[in-house]
Design an enzyme around this catalytic site. Structure first.
Site, PDB file in Angstrom:
ATOM      1  N   GLY A  38       0.765  -1.237   0.000  1.00  0.00           N
ATOM      2  CA  GLY A  38       0.000   0.000   0.000  1.00  0.00           C
ATOM      3  C   GLY A  38       0.798   1.291   0.000  1.00  0.00           C
ATOM      4  O   GLY A  38       0.195   2.368  -0.063  1.00  0.00           O
ATOM      5  N   ASP A  39       2.138   1.213   0.038  1.00  0.00           N
ATOM      6  CA  ASP A  39       2.912   2.460   0.095  1.00  0.00           C
ATOM      7  C   ASP A  39       4.325   2.258  -0.445  1.00  0.00           C
ATOM      8  O   ASP A  39       5.304   2.666   0.187  1.00  0.00           O
ATOM      9  CB  ASP A  39       2.961   2.978   1.536  1.00  0.00           C
ATOM     10  CG  ASP A  39       3.379   4.451   1.622  1.00  0.00           C
ATOM     11  OD1 ASP A  39       3.324   5.147   0.595  1.00  0.00           O
ATOM     12  OD2 ASP A  39       3.757   4.898   2.718  1.00  0.00           O
ATOM     13  N   LEU A  40       4.434   1.644  -1.617  1.00  0.00           N
ATOM     14  CA  LEU A  40       5.752   1.433  -2.208  1.00  0.00           C
ATOM     15  C   LEU A  40       6.225   2.724  -2.868  1.00  0.00           C
ATOM     16  O   LEU A  40       6.284   2.857  -4.082  1.00  0.00           O
ATOM     17  CB  LEU A  40       5.715   0.293  -3.222  1.00  0.00           C
ATOM     18  CG  LEU A  40       5.684  -1.117  -2.637  1.00  0.00           C
ATOM     19  CD1 LEU A  40       5.573  -2.143  -3.752  1.00  0.00           C
ATOM     20  CD2 LEU A  40       6.919  -1.390  -1.782  1.00  0.00           C
ATOM     21  N   ASN A  41       6.567   3.687  -2.031  1.00  0.00           N
ATOM     22  CA  ASN A  41       7.055   4.960  -2.555  1.00  0.00           C
ATOM     23  C   ASN A  41       8.575   4.978  -2.583  1.00  0.00           C
ATOM     24  O   ASN A  41       9.240   4.044  -2.124  1.00  0.00           O
ATOM     25  CB  ASN A  41       6.478   6.138  -1.761  1.00  0.00           C
ATOM     26  CG  ASN A  41       6.996   6.216  -0.335  1.00  0.00           C
ATOM     27  OD1 ASN A  41       8.202   6.178  -0.087  1.00  0.00           O
ATOM     28  ND2 ASN A  41       6.082   6.334   0.627  1.00  0.00           N
TER      29      ASN A  41
ATOM     30  N   ASN B  30      10.410   4.423   0.655  1.00  0.00           N
ATOM     31  CA  ASN B  30      10.211   3.139   1.334  1.00  0.00           C
ATOM     32  C   ASN B  30      10.929   1.987   0.647  1.00  0.00           C
ATOM     33  O   ASN B  30      10.797   0.833   1.064  1.00  0.00           O
ATOM     34  CB  ASN B  30       8.712   2.823   1.439  1.00  0.00           C
ATOM     35  CG  ASN B  30       8.033   3.647   2.507  1.00  0.00           C
ATOM     36  OD1 ASN B  30       8.675   4.160   3.405  1.00  0.00           O
ATOM     37  ND2 ASN B  30       6.721   3.786   2.398  1.00  0.00           N
TER      38      ASN B  30
END
Length: 398
Positions: A249-252, A255
Site C-alpha cells: 500500500g505504500d511502495l514509494n 520506502n
C-alpha cells in the site's frame, strides 16, 4: 462537515508520538533489555521512529543497528493490526524479501504496549524494535528503466507471496472472508487488514471529498473533484472484476532502499543498484493487485525525468509477474490519478493539523501537482498509450 475529518485516519492514531530521546532510550533498555549507545530521530509520517545503536552484541547476534517504532494506540484492534503487519514483514523475510524483522522483548513478544507522558498526559503506545535495513532511499538515486522494472516486479512479488490463488466469487460465503480463502500468510487477527474506512486504501477515494477544502488553488480543487467523480463512476463499480490481494500500500521512493553493486555488461564492469530494503508496512490492507501497481507507478513517477515512461517501466515489471486483466488495465489511469490525489490532498490536510511536520508531509507535493495536472490534461487514452507502449517496447528488449 470538513471540520469533522480526523487526520488520524491517515495513520492509526490521534497525533504523532513525541517521546524524547531519553524516553526512547529508556524504552529500549526497559522493554528489550538492550543498552543504547547512540540514538537518532528518523523522519516519519504517523509513527515516531528512532535509529538505535546498541552495544549488547551477544544478545543481538552481532547486530548493532535497529529502528525503534512507537505508535499511539487508541484501541485494542490497533495493537492487533500492528502485530499482523509485523508478522507479515517477518513472513516476507523468510520468503527471501529484504524486510526488517522484530527483536523480541524481554518476555519474548514482538511488540509491547507501553504508557508514556510527553506533556499531554499518559498515552498508550505500541512499541517495536526492528532490525535496521541499510541502504539509500530510491528517491536519492536517478532510477533508470532497469531499476523501475525491478520495482514493478517487487510490487507483484510482494502481493503474490501473500496469496495462494484466485477463488471464484461464487465460492465466497458470508461466514468466511474471501481473503481467508486466498492467503498463504495466516494470522488469527488477519481480518484487521479489512480496514473499513482506512483513507489510504484506494477504494476509499470518496472520503477525500471532505478534505478538498484544504487546497488553496482552484485548479487543484477542480482536478481533484473531477478525479473523485470519475473514480466513483468508473472504478468503484468495476471492483468485482479485480483480483483481490493484500497490499503493501505504500511502495514509494522513500520506502524502497538501494545498495550499490556491480555487474558485467558487454565485458565491462558497471556500477548499478539493487533493492536492499522494503520499509513501512503501516498502510497494509486488503485490496487488489491493480492497487499495488498503480501506487508503485504513481510514486516512481514523482522524481523521474520522464515520469510517464517511468510508469511504463514499472508496469512492464509488474506484468512480467502478474499480467493485468482487461478491467484492471482499463482502470489503471484512474487508479494512478486516485493515488496521486490521495497523497496530495491528505498531505495538505495533515499540514493544517501538524504544521511542524510540513517538510516531510509535503515531499510528494514538490512535483506531484505538476504530474497530476499533466495527466489530467493529456487524458486517459494518451497517458495509457505511453504506459502500455513503453511497457511493451521494454519487455520485448528484455
Amino acid at each position: 462537515m470538513s471540520s469533522t475529518i480526523n487526520p488520524s485516519q491517515t495513520s492509526y492514531d490521534v497525533g504523532k508520538p513525541a517521546l524524547s530521546d531519553t524516553q526512547a532510550t529508556l524504552l529500549v533498555e526497559d522493554v528489550f533489555g538492550l543498552k543504547v549507545s547512540k540514538i537518532k530521530p528518523l523522519p516519519s509520517y504517523g509513527d515516531q521512529n528512532f535509529h538505535i545503536v546498541t552495544t549488547d552484541l551477544e544478545k543481538t547476534t552481532n547486530v548493532t543497528d535497529f529502528v525503534l517504532k512507537i505508535t499511539n494506540c487508541i484501541e485494542n484492534k490497533i495493537e492487533n493490526l500492528i502485530d499482523v503487519q509485523t508478522r507479515v514483514m517477518m513472513f516476507l523475510r523468510d520468503e527471501g524479501f529484504p524486510t526488517a524483522t522484530a527483536v523480541p522483548t524481554r518476555d519474548g513478544q514482538i511488540l509491547s504496549l507501553q504508557s508514556a507522558d510527553y506533556g499531554l498526559g499518559k498515552k498508550d503506545h505500541v512499541v517495536r524494535l526492528m532490525t535496521y535495513l541499510p541502504g539509500v532511499p530510491l528517491a536519492k538515486i536517478p532510477a533508470g528503466p532497469d531499476l523501475l522494472y525491478e520495482v514493478g516486479q517487487l510490487a507483484a512479488k510482494l502481493d503474490k507471496a501473500l496469496q495462494s490463488g484466485l477463488i471464484p466469487t461464487q465460492l465466497y460465503t458470508t461466514s468466511l472472508s474471501p481473503f481467508q480463502l486466498l492467503r498463504k500468510f495466516s494470522h488469527p487477527n488477519i481480518n484487521t487488514l479489512d480496514r473499513g474506512s482506512f483513507i489510504w486504501n484506494l477504494s476509499q477515494i470518496p472520503l477525500l471529498k471532505e478534505m478538498v477544502f484544504a487546497l488553496d488553488q482552484q485548479r487543484h480543487q477542480e482536478v481533484v473533484e473531477q478525479t473523485i467523480l470519475e473514480f466513483e463512476k468508473c472504478v468503484l463499480q468495476e471492483l468485482g472484476d479485480f483480483r483481490r490481494s493484500i497490499n503493501h500500500g505504500d511502495l514509494n521512493d522513500y520506502n524502497i532502499l538501494l545498495q550499490q553493486t556491480s555487474k558485467e555488461s558487454f565485458g565491462k564492469i558497471q556500477d548499478t543498484y539493487r533493492i536492499s530494503g522494503i520499509l513501512d508496512f503501516n498502510d497494509m490492507s486488503n485490496g487488489y493487485y491493480a492497487f499495488e501497481v498503480a501506487i508503485a507507478i504513481m510514486y516512481m513517477m514523482i522524481e523521474s525525468q520522464e515520469p510517464l515512461k517511468a510508469g511504463g517501466y514499472v508496469l512492464a515489471g509488474f506484468e512480467s509477474i502478474l499480467p493485468l486483466n482487461q478491467k484492471e488495465k482499463d482502470a489503471l489511469y484512474l487508479l494512478v490519478m486516485g493515488r496521486c490525489v490521495q497523497s496530495l490532498v491528505i498531505a495538505r490536510h495533515s499540514v493544517l493539523q501538524h504544521p511542524e511536520n510540513e517538510e516531510y508531509l509535503m515531499i510528494t507535493a514538490k512535483t506531484g501537482w505538476k504530474h497530476l495536472l499533466t495527466m489530467a490534461e493529456l487524458g486517459k487514452e494518451a497517458v495509457e498509450k505511453i504506459w502500455f507502449d513503453t511497457a511493451k517496447e521494454y519487455s520485448e528488449c528484455k
